[in-house]
Design an enzyme around this catalytic site. Structure first.
Site, PDB file in Angstrom:
ATOM      1  N   SER A 146      -9.208 -12.188  24.189  1.00 28.61           N
ATOM      2  CA  SER A 146      -7.824 -12.282  24.668  1.00 28.61           C
ATOM      3  C   SER A 146      -7.587 -11.168  25.671  1.00 28.61           C
ATOM      4  O   SER A 146      -8.203 -10.098  25.572  1.00 28.61           O
ATOM      5  CB  SER A 146      -6.836 -12.152  23.506  1.00 28.61           C
ATOM      6  OG  SER A 146      -5.503 -12.008  23.981  1.00 28.61           O
ATOM      7  N   TYR A 159      -3.530  -8.087  16.115  1.00 29.85           N
ATOM      8  CA  TYR A 159      -4.319  -9.032  16.908  1.00 29.85           C
ATOM      9  C   TYR A 159      -5.043  -8.315  18.043  1.00 29.85           C
ATOM     10  O   TYR A 159      -6.243  -8.522  18.261  1.00 29.85           O
ATOM     11  CB  TYR A 159      -3.395 -10.117  17.457  1.00 29.85           C
ATOM     12  CG  TYR A 159      -4.089 -11.201  18.249  1.00 29.85           C
ATOM     13  CD1 TYR A 159      -4.863 -12.166  17.615  1.00 29.85           C
ATOM     14  CD2 TYR A 159      -3.950 -11.275  19.634  1.00 29.85           C
ATOM     15  CE1 TYR A 159      -5.494 -13.167  18.335  1.00 29.85           C
ATOM     16  CE2 TYR A 159      -4.581 -12.266  20.364  1.00 29.85           C
ATOM     17  CZ  TYR A 159      -5.349 -13.215  19.710  1.00 29.85           C
ATOM     18  OH  TYR A 159      -5.968 -14.207  20.432  1.00 29.85           O
TER      19      TYR A 159
END
Length: 288
Positions: A146, A159
């Site tokens: 990501s 995350y």
């Protein structure tokens, strides 16, 4: 520099079997079906029986996998290698979830669970398959990371940390596999149409004491966005942009270490290089 559309289909580069995790929806589901249509033998994973059945209905060989359950990882590898005669050409680690919440509100157990699903499970699966690819002298390992692994933002600490750790571990492995014929790549998407935001709602409500937090005002806005399925934008692309990067990483003679996908992600990566750190993080805090 080669574009994402430039791949090589010579016999030496015809990789045709792949494990794709997290294929119940979003990026994984799209990539599994797209690669199947392109002639790949796809072994896709999901956790829910109905999602496994949906994949099988489309002619995809589907298996149960929960990254938090090592026995399911071992069973997947055994089942796939039994079907392929001990070969596997590619792995696309994709299955993950996002635990929202400010760092000070994150219970240790929630952070451990985030890493179990997004980091330790990925390492376990990858580690079981690297020897197979080394013996073959050929293979591709692609991780769906990501942009938050490169440019973290507030309320996404768990995350972002899991993806930052993934970046470091797998880039080390890329270097360690040099000369083996096995290549490691990381895809770093920005916002893409998927269920990751709406799926994060249950983790937020389960693990974050949002009503008693000093961040409760910010959380109210976050909750509204999560319940609406995440940020809504006509400019947010679909999972096909990740598929294009994945296809290049699988078929190119020179797969890249990084594939930064979507315009916001590319802007974030550029800003990280050119802005002073203090200015960058002030800017990111306003956008979170």
């Amino acid at each position: 520099m080669a574009t994402l559309g430039e791949t090589t289909n010579s016999p030496a580069r015809k990789l045709r079997s792949i494990i794709i995790t997290g294929a119940s929806s979003g990026i994984g589901a799209y990539c599994a079906r797209a690669l199947k249509a392109e002639g790949w033998r796809v072994f896709a994973t999901a956790r829910k029986p109905q999602d496994i059945a949906a994949l099988e209905a489309d002619g995809i060989e589907a298996f149960y996998l929960d990254y938090c359950k090592p026995e399911s990882i071992a069973a997947l590898v055994t089942a796939v290698l039994d079907r392929t005669g001990g070969r596997l050409d590619a792995l696309f680690n994709n299955g993950a979830y996002a635990q929202p919440g400010a760092v000070e509100d994150l219970p240790v157990a929630a952070l451990k669970q985030q890493f179990e699903a997004n980091f330790f499970g990925w390492h376990d699966l990858t580690r079981r398959l690297v020897p197979v690819m080394r013996r073959q002298g050929d293979g591709r390992i692609v991780h769906c990371s990501s942009i938050l692994g490169l440019v973290p933002v507030r309320f996404r600490g768990a995350y972002s940390a899991s993806k930052h750790a993934l970046e470091a571990l797998m880039l080390c492995q890329r270097q360690e596999l040099a000369g083996s014929g096995v290549h490691v790549s990381l895809i770093e998407p920005g916002p893409v149409k998927s269920k990751i935001a709406s799926n994060g709602l249950i983790w937020f409500l389960s693990n974050i004491d949002h009503e008693n937090s000093v961040h409760r005002v910010d959380y109210a806005a976050q909750l509204e966005r999560l319940r609406a399925g995440g940020s809504q934008s006509a400019l947010k692309p679909g999972p096909e942009v990740v598929h294009a990067a994945l296809r290049h990483a699988l078929l190119s003679r020179r797969p890249r270490p990084h594939y930064v996908v979507t315009l916001p992600a590319r802007i974030g990566a550029v800003l990280k290089r050119i802005l002073p750190a203090s200015m960058l993080y002030r800017l990111m805090a306003k956008r979170a």
